[in-house]
Motif scaffolding. Structure first.
Motif, PDB file in Angstrom:
ATOM      1  N   GLU A  27       0.831  -1.207   0.000  1.00 32.39           N
ATOM      2  CA  GLU A  27       0.000   0.000   0.000  1.00 32.39           C
ATOM      3  C   GLU A  27       0.867   1.259   0.000  1.00 32.39           C
ATOM      4  O   GLU A  27       0.583   2.227  -0.708  1.00 32.39           O
ATOM      5  CB  GLU A  27      -0.924  -0.007   1.214  1.00 32.39           C
ATOM      6  N   GLN A  28       1.930   1.242   0.805  1.00 30.93           N
ATOM      7  CA  GLN A  28       2.844   2.387   0.834  1.00 30.93           C
ATOM      8  C   GLN A  28       3.472   2.612  -0.538  1.00 30.93           C
ATOM      9  O   GLN A  28       3.588   3.746  -1.009  1.00 30.93           O
ATOM     10  CB  GLN A  28       3.937   2.155   1.880  1.00 30.93           C
ATOM     11  N   HIS A  29       3.847   1.503  -1.172  1.00 37.27           N
ATOM     12  CA  HIS A  29       4.461   1.610  -2.500  1.00 37.27           C
ATOM     13  C   HIS A  29       3.458   2.152  -3.516  1.00 37.27           C
ATOM     14  O   HIS A  29       3.843   2.906  -4.425  1.00 37.27           O
ATOM     15  CB  HIS A  29       4.977   0.241  -2.945  1.00 37.27           C
ATOM     16  N   ALA A  30       2.198   1.780  -3.388  1.00 39.60           N
ATOM     17  CA  ALA A  30       1.169   2.279  -4.311  1.00 39.60           C
ATOM     18  C   ALA A  30       1.097   3.799  -4.247  1.00 39.60           C
ATOM     19  O   ALA A  30       0.997   4.474  -5.288  1.00 39.60           O
ATOM     20  CB  ALA A  30      -0.182   1.669  -3.966  1.00 39.60           C
ATOM     21  N   GLN A  31       1.160   4.364  -3.053  1.00 42.99           N
ATOM     22  CA  GLN A  31       1.094   5.817  -2.919  1.00 42.99           C
ATOM     23  C   GLN A  31       2.344   6.489  -3.479  1.00 42.99           C
ATOM     24  O   GLN A  31       2.261   7.537  -4.129  1.00 42.99           O
ATOM     25  CB  GLN A  31       0.887   6.181  -1.443  1.00 42.99           C
ATOM     26  N   ASP A 140      -3.615 -11.923  -5.535  1.00 41.63           N
ATOM     27  CA  ASP A 140      -4.428 -11.893  -4.328  1.00 41.63           C
ATOM     28  C   ASP A 140      -5.407 -10.742  -4.494  1.00 41.63           C
ATOM     29  O   ASP A 140      -5.000  -9.579  -4.536  1.00 41.63           O
ATOM     30  CB  ASP A 140      -3.549 -11.696  -3.087  1.00 41.63           C
ATOM     31  N   ALA A 141      -6.691 -11.049  -4.602  1.00 42.98           N
ATOM     32  CA  ALA A 141      -7.697 -10.031  -4.901  1.00 42.98           C
ATOM     33  C   ALA A 141      -7.748  -8.952  -3.831  1.00 42.98           C
ATOM     34  O   ALA A 141      -7.919  -7.758  -4.139  1.00 42.98           O
ATOM     35  CB  ALA A 141      -9.064 -10.694  -5.068  1.00 42.98           C
ATOM     36  N   ASP A 142      -7.606  -9.341  -2.579  1.00 40.08           N
ATOM     37  CA  ASP A 142      -7.660  -8.361  -1.492  1.00 40.08           C
ATOM     38  C   ASP A 142      -6.462  -7.420  -1.563  1.00 40.08           C
ATOM     39  O   ASP A 142      -6.602  -6.196  -1.438  1.00 40.08           O
ATOM     40  CB  ASP A 142      -7.696  -9.081  -0.146  1.00 40.08           C
ATOM     41  N   TRP A 143      -5.274  -7.974  -1.792  1.00 35.02           N
ATOM     42  CA  TRP A 143      -4.080  -7.138  -1.896  1.00 35.02           C
ATOM     43  C   TRP A 143      -4.182  -6.196  -3.090  1.00 35.02           C
ATOM     44  O   TRP A 143      -3.767  -5.040  -3.015  1.00 35.02           O
ATOM     45  CB  TRP A 143      -2.835  -8.015  -2.028  1.00 35.02           C
ATOM     46  N   LEU A 144      -4.726  -6.700  -4.198  1.00 36.28           N
ATOM     47  CA  LEU A 144      -4.889  -5.872  -5.390  1.00 36.28           C
ATOM     48  C   LEU A 144      -5.811  -4.688  -5.105  1.00 36.28           C
ATOM     49  O   LEU A 144      -5.508  -3.541  -5.462  1.00 36.28           O
ATOM     50  CB  LEU A 144      -5.449  -6.709  -6.534  1.00 36.28           C
ATOM     51  N   ALA A 145      -6.956  -4.952  -4.459  1.00 37.83           N
ATOM     52  CA  ALA A 145      -7.905  -3.880  -4.149  1.00 37.83           C
ATOM     53  C   ALA A 145      -7.273  -2.862  -3.202  1.00 37.83           C
ATOM     54  O   ALA A 145      -7.448  -1.644  -3.376  1.00 37.83           O
ATOM     55  CB  ALA A 145      -9.168  -4.470  -3.532  1.00 37.83           C
ATOM     56  N   ARG A 146      -6.520  -3.332  -2.219  1.00 38.53           N
ATOM     57  CA  ARG A 146      -5.851  -2.422  -1.292  1.00 38.53           C
ATOM     58  C   ARG A 146      -4.834  -1.558  -2.025  1.00 38.53           C
ATOM     59  O   ARG A 146      -4.696  -0.357  -1.750  1.00 38.53           O
ATOM     60  CB  ARG A 146      -5.173  -3.217  -0.170  1.00 38.53           C
ATOM     61  N   PHE A 147      -4.105  -2.165  -2.955  1.00 37.32           N
ATOM     62  CA  PHE A 147      -3.106  -1.429  -3.724  1.00 37.32           C
ATOM     63  C   PHE A 147      -3.774  -0.329  -4.544  1.00 37.32           C
ATOM     64  O   PHE A 147      -3.321   0.825  -4.551  1.00 37.32           O
ATOM     65  CB  PHE A 147      -2.346  -2.387  -4.638  1.00 37.32           C
ATOM     66  N   ARG A 149      -6.760   1.078  -4.165  1.00 35.70           N
ATOM     67  CA  ARG A 149      -7.344   2.117  -3.318  1.00 35.70           C
ATOM     68  C   ARG A 149      -6.259   3.057  -2.783  1.00 35.70           C
ATOM     69  O   ARG A 149      -6.444   4.280  -2.738  1.00 35.70           O
ATOM     70  CB  ARG A 149      -8.118   1.485  -2.158  1.00 35.70           C
ATOM     71  N   ALA A 150      -5.124   2.488  -2.371  1.00 41.32           N
ATOM     72  CA  ALA A 150      -4.021   3.316  -1.873  1.00 41.32           C
ATOM     73  C   ALA A 150      -3.486   4.222  -2.982  1.00 41.32           C
ATOM     74  O   ALA A 150      -3.180   5.400  -2.750  1.00 41.32           O
ATOM     75  CB  ALA A 150      -2.905   2.419  -1.323  1.00 41.32           C
ATOM     76  N   TYR A 151      -3.367   3.688  -4.178  1.00 41.87           N
ATOM     77  CA  TYR A 151      -2.903   4.482  -5.322  1.00 41.87           C
ATOM     78  C   TYR A 151      -3.833   5.668  -5.549  1.00 41.87           C
ATOM     79  O   TYR A 151      -3.390   6.802  -5.768  1.00 41.87           O
ATOM     80  CB  TYR A 151      -2.858   3.586  -6.560  1.00 41.87           C
ATOM     81  N   GLN A 152      -5.135   5.419  -5.468  1.00 38.22           N
ATOM     82  CA  GLN A 152      -6.117   6.463  -5.767  1.00 38.22           C
ATOM     83  C   GLN A 152      -6.250   7.500  -4.655  1.00 38.22           C
ATOM     84  O   GLN A 152      -6.854   8.551  -4.870  1.00 38.22           O
ATOM     85  CB  GLN A 152      -7.478   5.826  -6.072  1.00 38.22           C
ATOM     86  N   ARG A 153      -5.682   7.228  -3.488  1.00 46.50           N
ATOM     87  CA  ARG A 153      -5.648   8.267  -2.471  1.00 46.50           C
ATOM     88  C   ARG A 153      -4.709   9.402  -2.882  1.00 46.50           C
ATOM     89  O   ARG A 153      -4.800  10.518  -2.373  1.00 46.50           O
ATOM     90  CB  ARG A 153      -5.217   7.671  -1.118  1.00 46.50           C
TER      91      ARG A 153
END
Length: 321
Positions: A27-31, A140-147, A149-153
């Motif tokens: 998630e941190q990397h996505a941001q 991993d669908a959950d990890w993908l969604a978290r990634f 969502r974090a990117y879109q923040r």
């Protein structure tokens, strides 16, 4: 007869593989990625993604055929090669889905990256690349969604980009499999070359083993294949009759082996093989999971437009039932 003219299995590209991240670190990397990625305003600044996708399919088809040839000849193949051979129908399904869901007009509408090693590629392709790299190709669908969502923040994705997430994942995974397949087949060819070299050694090899080895290296036409060739050569020579000692000693002094240790290069090749085995396994399993996943639920979970509409309905007095 298969056309192999344009396929060079001696030219290796690095697999799409980077440091493995936890869900939180991902998630941190996505941001960080969202802050770093910029979109080009030049419509002509595009990559040749579609031709590359077509080429990947052709390379994988040929790699599968060559691995099948080796298996039918009862040559030893690696576990990664076995995964590709036994599950190629899964790969073919992915290639078919990509052809059906990547129309050129749709691709042109996606925002493209302005810089970096993926310059000109769709931004969502860069998102998929990062996920594949930092999970070793595990879906991993959950990890993908978290990634996402974090990117879109930091940087919202368009509706078109969200719908393009699944095909982008497929394309990146096929790209990764192509890179691994080329290494698998190239190394397989190098090992076969080493076997042929040892089988054809003259009974009296003389006192200049370096001439023989240097001739073998030149015959490969690629320094990239040398490690696999050398490992097979070492393993074969250790079980040969007397007269190969000088060849082994020369190999230990050969600068191409890095630190001059045949044991070190054997260990390095085994570690590389183990990593390839794991990644190919992950890719096949992930391809199956991606095909079976309900992508509409992913879109609903990550779409900022849907989220805004839901908040508006709740504000206006509509509640979930």
């Amino acid at each position: 007869m298969r056309d192999r003219r344009a396929i060079d299995f001696a030219q290796f590209e690095e697999p799409i593989r980077a440091e493995l991240f936890s869900a939180e670190r991902l998630e941190q990397h996505a941001q960080t990625l969202a802050a770093a990625q910029t979109v080009t305003k030049n419509p002509a600044d595009e990559s040749a993604l579609v031709p590359r996708v077509r080429e990947n399919g052709r390379v994988l088809q040929e790699a599968h055929a060559l691995i099948g040839d080796a298996a039918r000849q009862q040559r030893a193949i690696t576990p990664a090669a076995e995964w590709l051979l036994d599950n190629f129908h899964v790969v073919e399904d992915q290639l078919r889905d990509i052809r059906e869901h990547l129309p050129a007009a749709y691709y042109r509408k996606l925002p493209k990256l302005a810089e970096g090693h993926l310059r000109g590629y769709p931004r969502v392709y860069g998102v998929a690349w990062a996920i594949v790299a930092h999970t070793d190709s595990r879906f991993d669908a959950d990890w993908l969604a978290r990634f996402v969502r974090a990117y879109q923040r930091v940087q919202p994705l368009t509706i078109g980009e969200l719908w393009a997430v699944p095909i982008s994942l497929r394309i990146v995974m096929v790209e990764n499999l192509r890179r691994l397949a080329v290494r698998i087949v190239g190394s397989q060819m190098a090992r076969q070359g080493a076997d042929k070299f040892v089988d054809e050694l003259p009974p009296e090899m003389g006192t200049r083993p370096s001439d023989l080895i240097e001739h073998a290296i030149r015959s490969l036409h690629s320094a990239a294949l040398w490690p696999a060739f050398a490992v097979q050569l070492v393993q074969r020579l250790r079980y040969q009759a007397a007269g190969t000692t000088e060849l082994l000693e020369w190999l230990n002094r050969e600068p191409a082996l890095g630190d001059g240790s045949t044991d070190a290069i054997v260990q390095s090749q085994h570690a590389s093989q183990a990593a390839a085995n794991l990644t190919v396994r992950n890719l096949i399993i992930s391809m199956r999971a991606i095909a079976a996943f309900d992508w509409r639920s992913f879109f609903e979970e990550t779409s900022l437009v849907d989220a805004a509409a839901t908040r508006r309905l709740r504000r206006d007095g509509f509640q979930d039932t």
